[in-house]
Design a protein around this motif. Structure first.
Motif, PDB file in Angstrom:
ATOM      1  N   LEU A 123       8.402   4.333   1.585  1.00  0.00           N
ATOM      2  CA  LEU A 123       8.081   4.853   2.666  1.00  0.00           C
ATOM      3  C   LEU A 123       6.914   5.100   3.105  1.00  0.00           C
ATOM      4  CD1 LEU A 123      10.868   7.695   2.180  1.00  0.00           C
ATOM      5  CD2 LEU A 123      11.099   5.974   3.983  1.00  0.00           C
ATOM      6  N   GLU A 124       5.766   5.428   2.292  1.00  0.00           N
ATOM      7  CA  GLU A 124       4.605   5.613   2.556  1.00  0.00           C
ATOM      8  C   GLU A 124       3.850   4.239   2.990  1.00  0.00           C
ATOM      9  OE1 GLU A 124       0.686   7.848   0.531  1.00  0.00           O
ATOM     10  OE2 GLU A 124       2.101   7.247  -0.779  1.00  0.00           O
ATOM     11  N   GLN A 125       4.278   3.297   2.439  1.00  0.00           N
ATOM     12  CA  GLN A 125       3.852   1.872   2.913  1.00  0.00           C
ATOM     13  C   GLN A 125       4.342   1.355   4.096  1.00  0.00           C
ATOM     14  OE1 GLN A 125       4.980  -1.583   0.349  1.00  0.00           O
ATOM     15  NE2 GLN A 125       2.662  -2.189   0.519  1.00  0.00           N
ATOM     16  N   ALA A 126       5.907   1.826   4.167  1.00  0.00           N
ATOM     17  CA  ALA A 126       6.143   1.111   5.522  1.00  0.00           C
ATOM     18  C   ALA A 126       5.574   1.898   6.683  1.00  0.00           C
ATOM     19  CB  ALA A 126       7.858   1.190   5.392  1.00  0.00           C
ATOM     20  N   PHE A 127       5.828   3.220   6.706  1.00  0.00           N
ATOM     21  CA  PHE A 127       5.212   3.963   7.659  1.00  0.00           C
ATOM     22  C   PHE A 127       3.646   3.703   7.908  1.00  0.00           C
ATOM     23  CE2 PHE A 127       9.212   6.099   7.661  1.00  0.00           C
ATOM     24  CZ  PHE A 127       9.652   6.329   8.818  1.00  0.00           C
ATOM     25  N   GLY A 128       2.993   3.615   7.004  1.00  0.00           N
ATOM     26  CA  GLY A 128       1.395   3.366   7.153  1.00  0.00           C
ATOM     27  C   GLY A 128       1.168   2.043   7.849  1.00  0.00           C
ATOM     28  N   ARG A 302       9.091  15.593  -6.915  1.00  0.00           N
ATOM     29  CA  ARG A 302       9.815  15.252  -5.542  1.00  0.00           C
ATOM     30  C   ARG A 302       8.525  15.629  -4.667  1.00  0.00           C
ATOM     31  NH1 ARG A 302      12.545  12.819  -8.253  1.00  0.00           N
ATOM     32  NH2 ARG A 302      14.769  13.111  -8.601  1.00  0.00           N
ATOM     33  N   TYR A 303       8.512  14.638  -3.614  1.00  0.00           N
ATOM     34  CA  TYR A 303       7.724  14.562  -2.637  1.00  0.00           C
ATOM     35  C   TYR A 303       8.048  15.292  -1.123  1.00  0.00           C
ATOM     36  CZ  TYR A 303       5.018  12.301  -6.551  1.00  0.00           C
ATOM     37  OH  TYR A 303       4.480  12.189  -7.607  1.00  0.00           O
ATOM     38  N   ARG A 304       6.938  15.449  -0.571  1.00  0.00           N
ATOM     39  CA  ARG A 304       7.042  15.820   0.870  1.00  0.00           C
ATOM     40  C   ARG A 304       6.363  14.448   1.793  1.00  0.00           C
ATOM     41  NH1 ARG A 304       6.966  20.421   5.103  1.00  0.00           N
ATOM     42  NH2 ARG A 304       5.344  19.499   6.780  1.00  0.00           N
ATOM     43  N   LEU A 305       6.898  13.717   2.617  1.00  0.00           N
ATOM     44  CA  LEU A 305       6.188  12.595   3.322  1.00  0.00           C
ATOM     45  C   LEU A 305       6.080  13.293   4.685  1.00  0.00           C
ATOM     46  CD1 LEU A 305       7.599   9.534   1.951  1.00  0.00           C
ATOM     47  CD2 LEU A 305       5.378  10.625   1.254  1.00  0.00           C
ATOM     48  N   ASP A 306       4.851  13.738   5.335  1.00  0.00           N
ATOM     49  CA  ASP A 306       4.672  13.940   6.861  1.00  0.00           C
ATOM     50  C   ASP A 306       4.132  12.594   7.488  1.00  0.00           C
ATOM     51  OD1 ASP A 306       5.103  15.680   8.610  1.00  0.00           O
ATOM     52  OD2 ASP A 306       3.165  16.924   8.417  1.00  0.00           O
TER      53      ASP A 306
END
Length: 334
Positions: A123-128, A302-306
């Motif tokens: 998710l971090e990579q895709a949104f970045g 578990r992580y929060r992605l903003d």
């Protein structure tokens, strides 16, 4: 060619054969990833869904979201162990979703994302790559037990001494029963016990009962009740699916605490899922309660992605606050 669409009507999702199949139990081996879970969140918890779907031929990527006014969050609640994208192996579709979401939202916040399966990183990579500013922080803890071929007796022998002593001293005073179907009387016991326990008020009793009934019908429910002197004093709700036992709810009457009915009942359920269900993993959900360490052996974050769009003026106050926090932290370190 990749197509992206959105569904607020879950009946529409059900009528989409390809999507409904992807979100069915045959493809999603955990309750939190299935269409039935999202439908119950909508019906019993008042959470309006927004199912974001990218597809390319037979491949799908799905992000179950909710929210409005340009701010979207995960389609989940306090009963969800975790949230993750339901994506095919290719990251192309996930990236397509991240790009298309720029038309619908200025901020996307996802809580409880795991990374042992690579979800947070993907998710971090895709949104970045799609131009979002991404912040990833640890927000919770997940305790699990990997069975690794052990039987119950071998497993329990490895538990801390005080727990084994408690079980040896108290087990003969507490009678336990494990139901693999929904039992109305046992559920009434659970609700009564929960009301007299140390727990806060149940978030959505209707949701939990509907989920227990559905899991019982599917043969996945493991509902445990402990009695002392004929009185039901502890109850727990587990489910078993895809080689994993999920510990959803547990409670005991405070008046019965000297008998340790919760520990004795937990032991009975561990014996059941290890020796009878033959699970590979036991998942104790979220939260870092000390008692979980007596039973579990692995701790996972578990992580929060903003994710925010940096050029949208609605996000500038949040960007400024974040910069101020980083400066303050740097000053403290200096």
């Amino acid at each position: 060619m990749v197509n992206v669409d959105y569904h607020r009507d879950l009946k529409q999702v059900q009528s989409d054969g390809q999507l409904a199949l992807w979100l069915s139990e045959s493809n999603q081996r955990a309750p939190f990833d299935r269409l039935e879970w999202f439908s119950m969140l909508a019906e019993h918890c008042g959470i309006a869904p927004l199912i974001a779907v990218a597809r390319d031929g037979n491949e799908l990527a799905v992000l179950p979201l909710t929210g409005k006014s340009g701010e979207l969050t995960a389609l989940s609640n306090w009963y969800s162990f975790r949230f993750r994208p339901l994506a095919a192996k290719s990251d192309t579709l996930l990236a397509a979703l991240a790009r298309d979401l720029r038309k619908r939202a200025h901020r996307v916040t996802l809580h409880g994302v795991p990374d042992e399966d690579g979800s947070a990183a993907r998710l971090e990579q895709a949104f970045g790559k799609a131009g979002w500013m991404v912040s990833r922080t640890r927000c919770d803890t997940n305790h699990v037990l990997l069975i690794a071929g052990r039987g119950y007796d071998e497993y329990i022998a490895s538990r801390p001494g005080p727990l084994r002593t408690t079980l040896k001293r108290k087990s003969g005073k507490v009678a336990t029963a494990v139901f693999d179907r929904f039992d109305a009387d046992a559920w009434t016991d659970y609700e009564d016990i929960y009301a007299e326990s140390w727990k806060t008020a149940e978030g959505s009793p209707g949701f939990l009962r509907a989920f227990a009934m559905a899991e019982g019908q599917a043969g996945r429910l493991r509902l445990g009740v402990a009695h002392v002197g004929g009185e039901a004093v502890a109850a727990q709700m587990w489910t078993v699916e895809g080689g994993t036992a999920w510990i959803h709810k547990l409670a005991h009457r405070e008046s019965a605490k000297p008998f340790s009915p919760g520990s004795v009942l937990s032991a009975a359920l561990f014996r059941h899922v290890i020796d009878i269900d033959k699970v590979d993993l036991v998942d104790f959900g979220t939260g870092d309660d000390p008692y979980k360490r007596d039973w579990m052996e692995i701790v996972r974050p578990r992580y929060r992605l903003d994710m925010i769009r940096p050029l949208d003026p609605r996000n500038w106050p949040n960007i400024a606050k974040g910069a101020a926090r980083r400066l303050a932290a740097a000053a403290k370190r200096g």
